[in-house]
Design a protein around this motif. Structure first.
Motif, PDB file in Angstrom:
ATOM      1  N   THR A   6     -80.225 -18.233  -7.343  1.00 39.14           N
ATOM      2  CA  THR A   6     -79.693 -16.885  -7.161  1.00 39.14           C
ATOM      3  C   THR A   6     -78.259 -16.972  -6.651  1.00 39.14           C
ATOM      4  O   THR A   6     -77.963 -17.741  -5.734  1.00 39.14           O
ATOM      5  CB  THR A   6     -80.543 -16.089  -6.154  1.00 39.14           C
ATOM      6  OG1 THR A   6     -81.923 -16.277  -6.452  1.00 39.14           O
ATOM      7  CG2 THR A   6     -80.243 -14.604  -6.250  1.00 39.14           C
ATOM      8  N   TYR A  38     -69.940 -10.945  -3.108  1.00 41.64           N
ATOM      9  CA  TYR A  38     -69.669  -9.916  -2.115  1.00 41.64           C
ATOM     10  C   TYR A  38     -68.158  -9.733  -1.979  1.00 41.64           C
ATOM     11  O   TYR A  38     -67.383 -10.654  -2.195  1.00 41.64           O
ATOM     12  CB  TYR A  38     -70.214 -10.319  -0.728  1.00 41.64           C
ATOM     13  CG  TYR A  38     -71.712 -10.357  -0.603  1.00 41.64           C
ATOM     14  CD1 TYR A  38     -72.422 -11.521  -0.883  1.00 41.64           C
ATOM     15  CD2 TYR A  38     -72.423  -9.244  -0.172  1.00 41.64           C
ATOM     16  CE1 TYR A  38     -73.801 -11.560  -0.739  1.00 41.64           C
ATOM     17  CE2 TYR A  38     -73.808  -9.281  -0.029  1.00 41.64           C
ATOM     18  CZ  TYR A  38     -74.484 -10.445  -0.318  1.00 41.64           C
ATOM     19  OH  TYR A  38     -75.852 -10.487  -0.178  1.00 41.64           O
ATOM     20  N   LEU A  76     -72.038  -5.738  -1.608  1.00 45.69           N
ATOM     21  CA  LEU A  76     -72.594  -6.541  -2.684  1.00 45.69           C
ATOM     22  C   LEU A  76     -72.056  -6.026  -4.007  1.00 45.69           C
ATOM     23  O   LEU A  76     -72.198  -4.847  -4.324  1.00 45.69           O
ATOM     24  CB  LEU A  76     -74.113  -6.463  -2.674  1.00 45.69           C
ATOM     25  CG  LEU A  76     -74.827  -7.215  -3.781  1.00 45.69           C
ATOM     26  CD1 LEU A  76     -74.630  -8.723  -3.622  1.00 45.69           C
ATOM     27  CD2 LEU A  76     -76.318  -6.885  -3.785  1.00 45.69           C
ATOM     28  N   TYR A  90     -75.346  -9.686  -8.489  1.00 48.53           N
ATOM     29  CA  TYR A  90     -76.080 -10.920  -8.266  1.00 48.53           C
ATOM     30  C   TYR A  90     -76.847 -11.334  -9.502  1.00 48.53           C
ATOM     31  O   TYR A  90     -77.181 -10.522 -10.363  1.00 48.53           O
ATOM     32  CB  TYR A  90     -76.956 -10.865  -7.016  1.00 48.53           C
ATOM     33  CG  TYR A  90     -78.234 -10.092  -7.090  1.00 48.53           C
ATOM     34  CD1 TYR A  90     -78.254  -8.737  -6.799  1.00 48.53           C
ATOM     35  CD2 TYR A  90     -79.445 -10.722  -7.365  1.00 48.53           C
ATOM     36  CE1 TYR A  90     -79.441  -8.025  -6.809  1.00 48.53           C
ATOM     37  CE2 TYR A  90     -80.630 -10.018  -7.374  1.00 48.53           C
ATOM     38  CZ  TYR A  90     -80.628  -8.678  -7.101  1.00 48.53           C
ATOM     39  OH  TYR A  90     -81.814  -7.965  -7.104  1.00 48.53           O
ATOM     40  N   ARG A 129     -79.944 -14.042 -11.059  1.00 51.39           N
ATOM     41  CA  ARG A 129     -81.076 -14.936 -10.820  1.00 51.39           C
ATOM     42  C   ARG A 129     -81.315 -15.717 -12.090  1.00 51.39           C
ATOM     43  O   ARG A 129     -81.433 -15.123 -13.174  1.00 51.39           O
ATOM     44  CB  ARG A 129     -82.336 -14.170 -10.441  1.00 51.39           C
ATOM     45  CG  ARG A 129     -83.513 -15.078 -10.064  1.00 51.39           C
ATOM     46  CD  ARG A 129     -84.750 -14.299  -9.711  1.00 51.39           C
ATOM     47  NE  ARG A 129     -84.483 -13.440  -8.569  1.00 51.39           N
ATOM     48  CZ  ARG A 129     -85.158 -12.302  -8.332  1.00 51.39           C
ATOM     49  NH1 ARG A 129     -86.096 -11.905  -9.147  1.00 51.39           N
ATOM     50  NH2 ARG A 129     -84.877 -11.591  -7.273  1.00 51.39           N
ATOM     51  N   ASP A 155     -78.243  -7.240 -10.974  1.00 51.60           N
ATOM     52  CA  ASP A 155     -77.722  -5.988 -10.409  1.00 51.60           C
ATOM     53  C   ASP A 155     -76.226  -6.113 -10.286  1.00 51.60           C
ATOM     54  O   ASP A 155     -75.739  -7.003  -9.592  1.00 51.60           O
ATOM     55  CB  ASP A 155     -78.355  -5.713  -9.043  1.00 51.60           C
ATOM     56  CG  ASP A 155     -77.961  -4.357  -8.469  1.00 51.60           C
ATOM     57  OD1 ASP A 155     -78.538  -3.960  -7.441  1.00 51.60           O
ATOM     58  OD2 ASP A 155     -77.070  -3.687  -9.036  1.00 51.60           O
ATOM     59  N   ASP A 169     -82.100 -19.844  -2.767  1.00 51.27           N
ATOM     60  CA  ASP A 169     -83.207 -20.286  -3.597  1.00 51.27           C
ATOM     61  C   ASP A 169     -84.293 -19.217  -3.546  1.00 51.27           C
ATOM     62  O   ASP A 169     -83.972 -18.038  -3.397  1.00 51.27           O
ATOM     63  CB  ASP A 169     -83.715 -21.660  -3.145  1.00 51.27           C
ATOM     64  CG  ASP A 169     -84.103 -21.656  -1.657  1.00 51.27           C
ATOM     65  OD1 ASP A 169     -84.255 -22.745  -1.084  1.00 51.27           O
ATOM     66  OD2 ASP A 169     -84.258 -20.556  -1.074  1.00 51.27           O
ATOM     67  N   ARG A 170     -85.533 -19.588  -3.639  1.00 47.10           N
ATOM     68  CA  ARG A 170     -86.598 -18.587  -3.647  1.00 47.10           C
ATOM     69  C   ARG A 170     -86.745 -17.889  -2.303  1.00 47.10           C
ATOM     70  O   ARG A 170     -87.354 -16.828  -2.200  1.00 47.10           O
ATOM     71  CB  ARG A 170     -87.931 -19.236  -4.030  1.00 47.10           C
ATOM     72  CG  ARG A 170     -87.975 -19.732  -5.462  1.00 47.10           C
ATOM     73  CD  ARG A 170     -89.323 -20.349  -5.773  1.00 47.10           C
ATOM     74  NE  ARG A 170     -89.362 -20.867  -7.125  1.00 47.10           N
ATOM     75  CZ  ARG A 170     -89.580 -20.124  -8.189  1.00 47.10           C
ATOM     76  NH1 ARG A 170     -89.796 -18.840  -8.060  1.00 47.10           N
ATOM     77  NH2 ARG A 170     -89.584 -20.677  -9.382  1.00 47.10           N
ATOM     78  N   GLY A 171     -86.188 -18.483  -1.266  1.00 50.60           N
ATOM     79  CA  GLY A 171     -86.288 -17.870   0.053  1.00 50.60           C
ATOM     80  C   GLY A 171     -85.240 -16.793   0.248  1.00 50.60           C
ATOM     81  O   GLY A 171     -84.516 -16.426  -0.664  1.00 50.60           O
ATOM     82  N   ALA A 172     -85.165 -16.302   1.447  1.00 47.49           N
ATOM     83  CA  ALA A 172     -84.287 -15.173   1.738  1.00 47.49           C
ATOM     84  C   ALA A 172     -82.906 -15.587   2.216  1.00 47.49           C
ATOM     85  O   ALA A 172     -82.021 -14.758   2.313  1.00 47.49           O
ATOM     86  CB  ALA A 172     -84.937 -14.277   2.782  1.00 47.49           C
ATOM     87  N   LEU A 173     -82.712 -16.865   2.516  1.00 47.79           N
ATOM     88  CA  LEU A 173     -81.443 -17.267   3.094  1.00 47.79           C
ATOM     89  C   LEU A 173     -80.319 -17.193   2.076  1.00 47.79           C
ATOM     90  O   LEU A 173     -80.517 -17.431   0.891  1.00 47.79           O
ATOM     91  CB  LEU A 173     -81.519 -18.693   3.636  1.00 47.79           C
ATOM     92  CG  LEU A 173     -82.569 -18.972   4.694  1.00 47.79           C
ATOM     93  CD1 LEU A 173     -82.382 -20.380   5.244  1.00 47.79           C
ATOM     94  CD2 LEU A 173     -82.499 -17.953   5.807  1.00 47.79           C
ATOM     95  N   ARG A 174     -79.160 -16.868   2.576  1.00 46.36           N
ATOM     96  CA  ARG A 174     -77.968 -16.856   1.771  1.00 46.36           C
ATOM     97  C   ARG A 174     -76.989 -17.883   2.340  1.00 46.36           C
ATOM     98  O   ARG A 174     -76.759 -17.922   3.539  1.00 46.36           O
ATOM     99  CB  ARG A 174     -77.277 -15.478   1.808  1.00 46.36           C
ATOM    100  CG  ARG A 174     -78.140 -14.337   1.379  1.00 46.36           C
ATOM    101  CD  ARG A 174     -78.326 -14.315  -0.120  1.00 46.36           C
ATOM    102  NE  ARG A 174     -79.172 -13.200  -0.508  1.00 46.36           N
ATOM    103  CZ  ARG A 174     -80.498 -13.248  -0.586  1.00 46.36           C
ATOM    104  NH1 ARG A 174     -81.125 -14.375  -0.302  1.00 46.36           N
ATOM    105  NH2 ARG A 174     -81.180 -12.182  -0.948  1.00 46.36           N
ATOM    106  N   PHE A 224     -73.194 -18.985   2.154  1.00 52.11           N
ATOM    107  CA  PHE A 224     -71.924 -18.409   1.732  1.00 52.11           C
ATOM    108  C   PHE A 224     -70.856 -19.471   1.498  1.00 52.11           C
ATOM    109  O   PHE A 224     -70.784 -20.470   2.218  1.00 52.11           O
ATOM    110  CB  PHE A 224     -71.400 -17.433   2.786  1.00 52.11           C
ATOM    111  CG  PHE A 224     -72.057 -16.094   2.726  1.00 52.11           C
ATOM    112  CD1 PHE A 224     -73.333 -15.907   3.226  1.00 52.11           C
ATOM    113  CD2 PHE A 224     -71.408 -15.012   2.153  1.00 52.11           C
ATOM    114  CE1 PHE A 224     -73.955 -14.665   3.166  1.00 52.11           C
ATOM    115  CE2 PHE A 224     -72.011 -13.766   2.093  1.00 52.11           C
ATOM    116  CZ  PHE A 224     -73.281 -13.596   2.600  1.00 52.11           C
ATOM    117  N   GLY A 225     -70.012 -19.204   0.523  1.00 49.45           N
ATOM    118  CA  GLY A 225     -68.815 -20.001   0.329  1.00 49.45           C
ATOM    119  C   GLY A 225     -67.731 -19.558   1.296  1.00 49.45           C
ATOM    120  O   GLY A 225     -67.906 -18.588   2.037  1.00 49.45           O
TER     121      GLY A 225
END
Lengths: 112, 110
Positions: free
Chosen positions: A31, A35, A45, A48, A50, A56, A96-101, A103-104
């Motif tokens: 994913t 931003y 946002l 994004y 996937r 979206d 990944d599949r989790g919720a964490l983002r 950032f660059g």
């Protein structure tokens, strides 16, 4: 130490010019997010993906912005033509599949 | 519209003091996250708390979540000058599309 990379780090351009920002997500992340951060609007946002498919992009001005993922290692955000109000810091993040983002470091765009 | 709203907008404390920031949100969530942003840098994930958890610790960080009040707090204990940054909460809306609040700017004075 896996991290998201973005290029360029800084971009100064004149109104009307095309701007392309690039992002390399963390290998294996499926994913990717774009931003935009400004003092007035905070973090917004824009779009994004996937598995490279756009899910979206409702936060993105359609007439001048476009986002793509030509392959799993590259995401691009293009502005054509650029305007002074596009001046902001643009962040790419991957997850990944989790919720964490993750950032660059961001691309600081200045449109004169 | 923003899902999470942090308060206060800005906080200034002395080194060694505790800092507390709050986040309120509007709809039901799966999880809530806190991120830190140093000036001119990208956001760094600090801690994630799930909707069925009430409290979570990570080093000097303590996060609480009250789903009945739709609010969360981030406590930084024994603050250091290096904690100076902006802190954001982010909530999901049962999707990947979660949004960030406007942030709290924390200044820790030596």
């Amino acid at each position: 130490d896996a991290r998201v990379t973005q290029t360029p780090r800084d971009k100064v351009t004149e109104m009307g010019q095309e701007v392309t920002m690039r992002c390399q997500p963390i290998l294996g992340h499926n994913t990717v997010f774009w931003y935009r951060q400004t003092m007035m609007q905070g973090l917004e946002l824009l779009a994004y993906f996937r598995n490279r498919a756009p899910l979206d992009d409702s936060g993105m001005p359609k007439d001048r912005f476009s986002a793509e993922m030509p392959d799993a290692t590259l995401a691009t955000l293009k502005i054509q033509p650029s305007e002074p109000r596009d001046s902001a810091v643009y962040f790419c993040a991957s997850g990944d599949r989790g919720a964490l983002r993750f950032f660059g470091p961001g691309t600081r765009l200045t449109v004169l | 519209s923003q899902q999470g709203e942090e308060d206060p907008q800005a906080l200034s404390i002395q080194e060694g003091e505790n800092a507390t920031m709050n986040c309120s949100y509007k709809t039901s969530i799966n999880n809530l996250q806190w991120y830190r942003q140093n000036s001119g840098r990208g956001l760094v994930h600090l801690i994630l708390i799930r909707s069925n958890e009430r409290e979570k610790h990570s080093g000097r960080l303590r996060v609480t979540l009250d789903t009945s009040k739709k609010s969360s707090s981030l406590l930084i204990t024994a603050s250091r000058a290096a904690d100076t940054a902006s802190y954001f909460c982010a909530t999901d809306e049962h999707s990947q599309n979660f949004v960030f609040g406007p942030g709290t700017r924390l200044s820790v004075l030596p």
